[in-house]
Design a protein around this motif. Structure first.
Motif, PDB file in Angstrom:
ATOM      1  N   GLU A 197       0.833  -1.204   0.000  1.00 46.26           N
ATOM      2  CA  GLU A 197       0.000   0.000   0.000  1.00 46.26           C
ATOM      3  C   GLU A 197       0.871   1.259   0.000  1.00 46.26           C
ATOM      4  OE1 GLU A 197      -3.222   2.060   3.013  1.00 46.26           O
ATOM      5  OE2 GLU A 197      -2.987  -0.113   3.019  1.00 46.26           O
ATOM      6  N   ALA A 198       1.917   1.268   0.821  1.00 46.24           N
ATOM      7  CA  ALA A 198       2.786   2.442   0.913  1.00 46.24           C
ATOM      8  C   ALA A 198       3.579   2.671  -0.368  1.00 46.24           C
ATOM      9  CB  ALA A 198       3.742   2.282   2.099  1.00 46.24           C
ATOM     10  N   GLN A 199       3.838   1.599  -1.121  1.00 48.31           N
ATOM     11  CA  GLN A 199       4.638   1.708  -2.341  1.00 48.31           C
ATOM     12  C   GLN A 199       3.782   1.823  -3.601  1.00 48.31           C
ATOM     13  OE1 GLN A 199       8.061   1.898  -2.468  1.00 48.31           O
ATOM     14  NE2 GLN A 199       7.978   2.006  -0.228  1.00 48.31           N
ATOM     15  N   THR A 200       2.482   1.873  -3.441  1.00 47.09           N
ATOM     16  CA  THR A 200       1.596   2.005  -4.601  1.00 47.09           C
ATOM     17  C   THR A 200       1.558   3.460  -5.067  1.00 47.09           C
ATOM     18  OG1 THR A 200       0.170   0.213  -3.803  1.00 47.09           O
ATOM     19  CG2 THR A 200      -0.744   1.667  -5.471  1.00 47.09           C
ATOM     20  N   PRO A 201       1.808   3.721  -6.348  1.00 49.74           N
ATOM     21  CA  PRO A 201       1.723   5.099  -6.853  1.00 49.74           C
ATOM     22  C   PRO A 201       0.329   5.684  -6.613  1.00 49.74           C
ATOM     23  CG  PRO A 201       2.749   3.658  -8.475  1.00 49.74           C
ATOM     24  CD  PRO A 201       2.215   2.773  -7.401  1.00 49.74           C
ATOM     25  N   GLU A 228      -1.649   7.435  -8.371  1.00 54.37           N
ATOM     26  CA  GLU A 228      -2.629   7.294  -9.447  1.00 54.37           C
ATOM     27  C   GLU A 228      -3.247   5.896  -9.485  1.00 54.37           C
ATOM     28  OE1 GLU A 228       1.480   6.717 -11.390  1.00 54.37           O
ATOM     29  OE2 GLU A 228       0.545   7.958  -9.814  1.00 54.37           O
ATOM     30  N   VAL A 229      -2.543   4.926  -8.894  1.00 56.75           N
ATOM     31  CA  VAL A 229      -3.081   3.567  -8.782  1.00 56.75           C
ATOM     32  C   VAL A 229      -3.872   3.425  -7.479  1.00 56.75           C
ATOM     33  CG1 VAL A 229      -2.509   1.112  -8.594  1.00 56.75           C
ATOM     34  CG2 VAL A 229      -1.217   2.585 -10.159  1.00 56.75           C
ATOM     35  N   ALA A 230      -3.320   3.971  -6.405  1.00 55.82           N
ATOM     36  CA  ALA A 230      -3.951   3.837  -5.085  1.00 55.82           C
ATOM     37  C   ALA A 230      -5.337   4.471  -5.035  1.00 55.82           C
ATOM     38  CB  ALA A 230      -3.059   4.458  -4.018  1.00 55.82           C
ATOM     39  N   ARG A 231      -5.599   5.450  -5.873  1.00 54.92           N
ATOM     40  CA  ARG A 231      -6.914   6.098  -5.841  1.00 54.92           C
ATOM     41  C   ARG A 231      -8.024   5.149  -6.273  1.00 54.92           C
ATOM     42  NH1 ARG A 231      -8.622   7.993 -10.884  1.00 54.92           N
ATOM     43  NH2 ARG A 231      -7.067   7.879 -12.551  1.00 54.92           N
ATOM     44  N   HIS A 232      -7.659   4.046  -6.916  1.00 58.09           N
ATOM     45  CA  HIS A 232      -8.665   3.053  -7.324  1.00 58.09           C
ATOM     46  C   HIS A 232      -9.022   2.094  -6.200  1.00 58.09           C
ATOM     47  CE1 HIS A 232      -8.561   4.342 -11.490  1.00 58.09           C
ATOM     48  NE2 HIS A 232      -7.239   4.205 -11.517  1.00 58.09           N
ATOM     49  N   TYR A 233      -8.219   2.070  -5.126  1.00 61.02           N
ATOM     50  CA  TYR A 233      -8.565   1.217  -3.991  1.00 61.02           C
ATOM     51  C   TYR A 233      -9.842   1.752  -3.341  1.00 61.02           C
ATOM     52  CZ  TYR A 233      -3.708  -0.516  -4.302  1.00 61.02           C
ATOM     53  OH  TYR A 233      -2.516  -1.053  -4.722  1.00 61.02           O
ATOM     54  N   ARG A 234     -10.836   0.900  -3.183  1.00 62.03           N
ATOM     55  CA  ARG A 234     -12.109   1.325  -2.586  1.00 62.03           C
ATOM     56  C   ARG A 234     -11.952   1.630  -1.099  1.00 62.03           C
ATOM     57  NH1 ARG A 234     -16.255   0.868  -6.293  1.00 62.03           N
ATOM     58  NH2 ARG A 234     -15.264   0.691  -8.335  1.00 62.03           N
ATOM     59  N   GLU A 235     -10.937   1.041  -0.487  1.00 70.59           N
ATOM     60  CA  GLU A 235     -10.536   1.331   0.884  1.00 70.59           C
ATOM     61  C   GLU A 235      -9.071   0.934   0.993  1.00 70.59           C
ATOM     62  OE1 GLU A 235     -11.927  -1.683   3.960  1.00 70.59           O
ATOM     63  OE2 GLU A 235     -13.403  -2.026   2.373  1.00 70.59           O
ATOM     64  N   PRO A 236      -8.358   1.402   2.019  1.00 71.24           N
ATOM     65  CA  PRO A 236      -6.946   1.024   2.143  1.00 71.24           C
ATOM     66  C   PRO A 236      -6.781  -0.495   2.155  1.00 71.24           C
ATOM     67  CG  PRO A 236      -7.480   2.782   3.676  1.00 71.24           C
ATOM     68  CD  PRO A 236      -8.783   2.327   3.095  1.00 71.24           C
ATOM     69  N   LEU A 237      -5.731  -0.984   1.525  1.00 74.39           N
ATOM     70  CA  LEU A 237      -5.495  -2.427   1.474  1.00 74.39           C
ATOM     71  C   LEU A 237      -5.471  -3.032   2.871  1.00 74.39           C
ATOM     72  CD1 LEU A 237      -2.699  -2.735  -1.251  1.00 74.39           C
ATOM     73  CD2 LEU A 237      -5.168  -3.031  -1.538  1.00 74.39           C
ATOM     74  N   SER A 238      -4.825  -2.332   3.805  1.00 72.38           N
ATOM     75  CA  SER A 238      -4.706  -2.843   5.160  1.00 72.38           C
ATOM     76  C   SER A 238      -6.064  -2.965   5.838  1.00 72.38           C
ATOM     77  CB  SER A 238      -3.789  -1.941   5.986  1.00 72.38           C
ATOM     78  OG  SER A 238      -4.232  -0.591   5.939  1.00 72.38           O
ATOM     79  N   ALA A 239      -7.025  -2.112   5.443  1.00 72.84           N
ATOM     80  CA  ALA A 239      -8.362  -2.169   6.035  1.00 72.84           C
ATOM     81  C   ALA A 239      -9.189  -3.320   5.468  1.00 72.84           C
ATOM     82  CB  ALA A 239      -9.093  -0.848   5.808  1.00 72.84           C
ATOM     83  N   MET A 240      -8.842  -3.781   4.272  1.00 75.09           N
ATOM     84  CA  MET A 240      -9.618  -4.844   3.625  1.00 75.09           C
ATOM     85  C   MET A 240      -9.599  -6.155   4.406  1.00 75.09           C
ATOM     86  SD  MET A 240      -8.726  -4.399  -0.430  1.00 75.09           S
ATOM     87  CE  MET A 240      -9.164  -2.912  -1.333  1.00 75.09           C
ATOM     88  N   VAL A 241      -8.536  -6.379   5.177  1.00 74.27           N
ATOM     89  CA  VAL A 241      -8.406  -7.653   5.888  1.00 74.27           C
ATOM     90  C   VAL A 241      -8.792  -7.554   7.367  1.00 74.27           C
ATOM     91  CG1 VAL A 241      -6.668  -8.560   4.316  1.00 74.27           C
ATOM     92  CG2 VAL A 241      -5.941  -7.232   6.300  1.00 74.27           C
ATOM     93  N   GLU A 242      -9.180  -6.360   7.811  1.00 72.91           N
ATOM     94  CA  GLU A 242      -9.581  -6.205   9.208  1.00 72.91           C
ATOM     95  C   GLU A 242     -10.853  -7.003   9.483  1.00 72.91           C
ATOM     96  OE1 GLU A 242      -9.988  -2.094  10.130  1.00 72.91           O
ATOM     97  OE2 GLU A 242      -7.829  -1.670   9.971  1.00 72.91           O
ATOM     98  N   ASP A 243     -10.827  -7.800  10.552  1.00 71.70           N
ATOM     99  CA  ASP A 243     -11.964  -8.631  10.967  1.00 71.70           C
ATOM    100  C   ASP A 243     -12.339  -9.692   9.937  1.00 71.70           C
ATOM    101  OD1 ASP A 243     -12.240  -7.099  13.344  1.00 71.70           O
ATOM    102  OD2 ASP A 243     -13.404  -5.598  12.250  1.00 71.70           O
ATOM    103  N   SER A 244     -11.454  -9.995   9.016  1.00 70.41           N
ATOM    104  CA  SER A 244     -11.739 -11.050   8.038  1.00 70.41           C
ATOM    105  C   SER A 244     -11.554 -12.423   8.676  1.00 70.41           C
ATOM    106  CB  SER A 244     -10.806 -10.924   6.831  1.00 70.41           C
ATOM    107  OG  SER A 244     -10.988 -12.028   5.962  1.00 70.41           O
ATOM    108  N   GLU A 245     -12.497 -13.326   8.405  1.00 67.15           N
ATOM    109  CA  GLU A 245     -12.385 -14.705   8.851  1.00 67.15           C
ATOM    110  C   GLU A 245     -12.141 -15.634   7.669  1.00 67.15           C
ATOM    111  OE1 GLU A 245     -15.915 -15.642  11.060  1.00 67.15           O
ATOM    112  OE2 GLU A 245     -15.212 -14.581  12.860  1.00 67.15           O
ATOM    113  N   GLN A 246     -11.757 -15.052   6.535  1.00 66.55           N
ATOM    114  CA  GLN A 246     -11.604 -15.812   5.298  1.00 66.55           C
ATOM    115  C   GLN A 246     -10.170 -16.242   5.005  1.00 66.55           C
ATOM    116  OE1 GLN A 246     -14.467 -16.604   3.468  1.00 66.55           O
ATOM    117  NE2 GLN A 246     -15.347 -15.759   5.339  1.00 66.55           N
TER     118      GLN A 246
END
Length: 279
Positions: free
Chosen positions: A124-128, A130-148
């Motif tokens: 996430e920190a190394q994503t340019p 112009e690419v990071a703006r396409h993330y619907r939420e921060p990558l690190s937040a995507m896995v919070e509370d995930s049981e998958q």
């Protein structure tokens, strides 16, 4: 094709790691925090599990997808007509695990998941921007509370010589998830397809980790980080009599995470599991 071997403790580790993922979809880490003694012990204990007929008591639940998957229900890679030559066990914190194996494998699960989250932060920190703006939420937040997030204990049995034509240990495929953390297996065989359309061995010495991008990260980054095709080839000669064990951790987001306009994590996962013939 140059998969970078990155020193995890180096000050510029995140930069070189993300660069390798960008260029090849793969990276190798050394001096990482996962104890090799723990990994080797897991291989020994699960080798014994797969050799015991009692493994069938732990047969998988089709809805929950936890437990033991025998060779006759193994995955068939997308576009491939023959099942892979493997059996495996799906480990989830909430799933069924033999009592004698639970403590050790869950210790590894927690350690590997924590490392995977750290690496996702690096990406996430190394994503340019112009690419990071396409993330619907921060990558690190995507896995919070995930049981998958899934830890798979893989066993590729010795080859008997009567295998179905074109059957291989793992046919060419891409991973479904965000990021895969894979310790060096006890036997070689992992290959990745380069941009030259040729197959290349992934060099990974004992004690090192292979990390690769999954389809969900490729989707979320609009292809900036590529999910690269890889396979596990059959051994030759005397090595045919050897088992191969592997321990991939597949880092998954919460089901409701929006990867892109066309996919949530849940819709993407179900689509791929149906293609693999396991759902």
């Amino acid at each position: 094709m140059h998969v970078q071997n990155v020193d995890y403790a180096s000050p510029d580790a995140a930069k070189h790691f993300a660069q390798s993922l960008r260029e090849t979809g793969f990276g190798v880490l050394r001096n990482h925090p996962l104890p090799n003694t723990l990994i080797e012990s897991i291989y020994r204990h699960w080798q014994a599990f797969f050799a015991d007929a009692d493994k069938h008591v732990w047969r998988f639940d089709p809805l929950r997808q936890d437990g033991y998957f025998p060779p006759d229900v193994s995955e068939t890679a997308k576009g491939h007509g023959v099942k892979d030559l493997k059996e495996y066990y799906h480990v989830y914190p909430w799933g069924r695990i033999p009592d004698s194996l639970r403590g050790e494998i869950m210790d590894y699960y927690r350690r590997a998941e924590s490392l995977a989250r750290t690496l996702l932060g690096w990406i996430e920190a190394q994503t340019p921007s112009e690419v990071a703006r396409h993330y619907r939420e921060p990558l690190s937040a995507m896995v919070e509370d995930s049981e998958q997030t899934l830890l798979r204990v893989l066993h590729y049995p010795p080859l008997a010589g009567n295998e179905q034509p074109d059957a291989v240990r793992a046919a060419a495929h891409e991973d479904i998830n965000l990021l895969t953390v894979l310790p060096a297996a006890n036997e070689p065989g992992l290959e990745v397809r380069g941009r030259d359309d040729k197959w290349h061995q992934v060099p990974c010495d004992p004690g090192q980790l292979v990390i690769n991008v999954g389809d969900m990260l490729q989707e979320a980054s609009q292809g900036y980080f590529p999910s690269t095709t890889h396979r596990v080839v059959n051994p030759e000669g005397e090595a045919c009599s050897h088992s191969r064990l592997s321990l991939p951790l597949f880092l998954h987001p919460r089901p409701d995470v929006e990867l892109s306009q066309r996919h949530t994590a849940d819709s993407y996962l179900k689509e791929r599991l149906k293609e693999l013939g396991v759902l």
